[in-house]
Design a protein around this motif. Structure first.
Motif, PDB file in Angstrom:
ATOM      1  N   ARG A   1     -24.389 -62.926  21.211  1.00 14.37           N
ATOM      2  CA  ARG A   1     -23.358 -63.712  20.577  1.00 14.37           C
ATOM      3  C   ARG A   1     -22.051 -62.952  20.607  1.00 14.37           C
ATOM      4  O   ARG A   1     -22.009 -61.789  20.257  1.00 14.37           O
ATOM      5  CB  ARG A   1     -23.759 -63.950  19.122  1.00 14.37           C
ATOM      6  CG  ARG A   1     -23.651 -65.359  18.699  1.00 14.37           C
ATOM      7  CD  ARG A   1     -24.390 -65.539  17.419  1.00 14.37           C
ATOM      8  NE  ARG A   1     -23.459 -65.974  16.397  1.00 14.37           N
ATOM      9  CZ  ARG A   1     -23.751 -66.044  15.138  1.00 14.37           C
ATOM     10  NH1 ARG A   1     -24.918 -65.679  14.713  1.00 14.37           N
ATOM     11  NH2 ARG A   1     -22.875 -66.476  14.280  1.00 14.37           N
ATOM     12  N   ARG A   2     -21.006 -63.637  21.030  1.00 11.62           N
ATOM     13  CA  ARG A   2     -19.679 -63.027  21.037  1.00 11.62           C
ATOM     14  C   ARG A   2     -19.192 -62.909  19.609  1.00 11.62           C
ATOM     15  O   ARG A   2     -19.505 -63.750  18.778  1.00 11.62           O
ATOM     16  CB  ARG A   2     -18.713 -63.892  21.833  1.00 11.62           C
ATOM     17  CG  ARG A   2     -19.081 -63.939  23.298  1.00 11.62           C
ATOM     18  CD  ARG A   2     -18.091 -64.705  24.105  1.00 11.62           C
ATOM     19  NE  ARG A   2     -16.788 -64.071  23.995  1.00 11.62           N
ATOM     20  CZ  ARG A   2     -15.638 -64.725  23.951  1.00 11.62           C
ATOM     21  NH1 ARG A   2     -15.623 -66.024  24.011  1.00 11.62           N
ATOM     22  NH2 ARG A   2     -14.509 -64.095  23.857  1.00 11.62           N
TER      23      ARG A   2
ATOM     24  N   ASP B   1     -13.259 -62.855  18.586  1.00  9.96           N
ATOM     25  CA  ASP B   1     -12.886 -63.080  19.988  1.00  9.96           C
ATOM     26  C   ASP B   1     -12.822 -64.573  20.306  1.00  9.96           C
ATOM     27  O   ASP B   1     -11.874 -65.053  20.933  1.00  9.96           O
ATOM     28  CB  ASP B   1     -13.884 -62.409  20.940  1.00  9.96           C
ATOM     29  CG  ASP B   1     -13.819 -60.892  20.896  1.00  9.96           C
ATOM     30  OD1 ASP B   1     -12.856 -60.338  20.317  1.00  9.96           O
ATOM     31  OD2 ASP B   1     -14.741 -60.258  21.438  1.00  9.96           O
ATOM     32  N   THR B   2     -13.838 -65.292  19.877  1.00  6.49           N
ATOM     33  CA  THR B   2     -13.879 -66.735  20.128  1.00  6.49           C
ATOM     34  C   THR B   2     -12.748 -67.438  19.381  1.00  6.49           C
ATOM     35  O   THR B   2     -12.093 -68.331  19.925  1.00  6.49           O
ATOM     36  CB  THR B   2     -15.243 -67.314  19.705  1.00  6.49           C
ATOM     37  OG1 THR B   2     -16.278 -66.584  20.388  1.00  6.49           O
ATOM     38  CG2 THR B   2     -15.345 -68.784  20.039  1.00  6.49           C
TER      39      THR B   2
ATOM     40  N   GLU C   1      -9.485 -67.155  21.226  1.00  9.97           N
ATOM     41  CA  GLU C   1      -9.429 -68.072  22.370  1.00  9.97           C
ATOM     42  C   GLU C   1      -9.118 -69.500  21.926  1.00  9.97           C
ATOM     43  O   GLU C   1      -8.319 -70.186  22.559  1.00  9.97           O
ATOM     44  CB  GLU C   1     -10.749 -68.035  23.138  1.00  9.97           C
ATOM     45  CG  GLU C   1     -10.951 -66.767  23.918  1.00  9.97           C
ATOM     46  CD  GLU C   1     -12.288 -66.737  24.639  1.00  9.97           C
ATOM     47  OE1 GLU C   1     -13.007 -67.765  24.632  1.00  9.97           O
ATOM     48  OE2 GLU C   1     -12.604 -65.686  25.204  1.00  9.97           O
TER      49      GLU C   1
ATOM     50  N   THR D   1     -16.690 -75.789  18.510  1.00 11.10           N
ATOM     51  CA  THR D   1     -16.947 -74.481  19.121  1.00 11.10           C
ATOM     52  C   THR D   1     -18.049 -73.715  18.408  1.00 11.10           C
ATOM     53  O   THR D   1     -18.924 -73.127  19.045  1.00 11.10           O
ATOM     54  CB  THR D   1     -15.654 -73.635  19.137  1.00 11.10           C
ATOM     55  OG1 THR D   1     -14.667 -74.331  19.913  1.00 11.10           O
ATOM     56  CG2 THR D   1     -15.891 -72.264  19.733  1.00 11.10           C
ATOM     57  N   PHE D   2     -18.000 -73.722  17.077  1.00  9.98           N
ATOM     58  CA  PHE D   2     -18.960 -72.926  16.311  1.00  9.98           C
ATOM     59  C   PHE D   2     -20.157 -73.733  15.821  1.00  9.98           C
ATOM     60  O   PHE D   2     -21.083 -73.173  15.237  1.00  9.98           O
ATOM     61  CB  PHE D   2     -18.250 -72.242  15.133  1.00  9.98           C
ATOM     62  CG  PHE D   2     -17.308 -71.156  15.572  1.00  9.98           C
ATOM     63  CD1 PHE D   2     -17.779 -69.920  15.968  1.00  9.98           C
ATOM     64  CD2 PHE D   2     -15.942 -71.388  15.609  1.00  9.98           C
ATOM     65  CE1 PHE D   2     -16.914 -68.929  16.389  1.00  9.98           C
ATOM     66  CE2 PHE D   2     -15.057 -70.397  16.017  1.00  9.98           C
ATOM     67  CZ  PHE D   2     -15.552 -69.157  16.412  1.00  9.98           C
TER      68      PHE D   2
END
Length: 89
Positions: free
Chosen positions: A8-9, A13-14, A17, A57-58
């Motif tokens: 998992r990033r 960071d995500t 973006e 996204t999450f």
């Protein structure tokens, strides 16, 4: 996944973006620790689109009680809410 471990990033960071996709004025050398999100182009309309993108996204619902101006003031304040949203703590 046949033994392949998925890493998992980091949320931060995500989140960066996602923010860059929505904000109009993000210089390449932006210092996320000092800049305010409104200075980068965040307004109420962008915030609505951002919340929808963050939820997609999450894969989690943005907390309704966090839909306040303070949440969207800085990267750190938004990151805290997103981490809570993802981790549930």
């Amino acid at each position: 996944m046949d033994g392949v471990e998925v890493t998992r990033r980091p949320v931060s960071d995500t989140l960066r973006e996602v923010l860059v996709r929505h904000l109009r004025r993000v210089p390449a050398d932006v210092d996320w620790t000092t800049v305010t999100l409104p200075d980068l182009g965040l307004d109420s309309m962008v915030a609505i689109e951002l919340v929808l993108d963050l939820e997609d996204t999450f894969g989690a619902q943005f907390p309704e009680d966090a839909l306040v101006r303070e949440t969207f003031e800085t990267f750190q304040s938004l990151e805290a809410v997103v981490k809570w949203m993802v981790d549930g703590s």
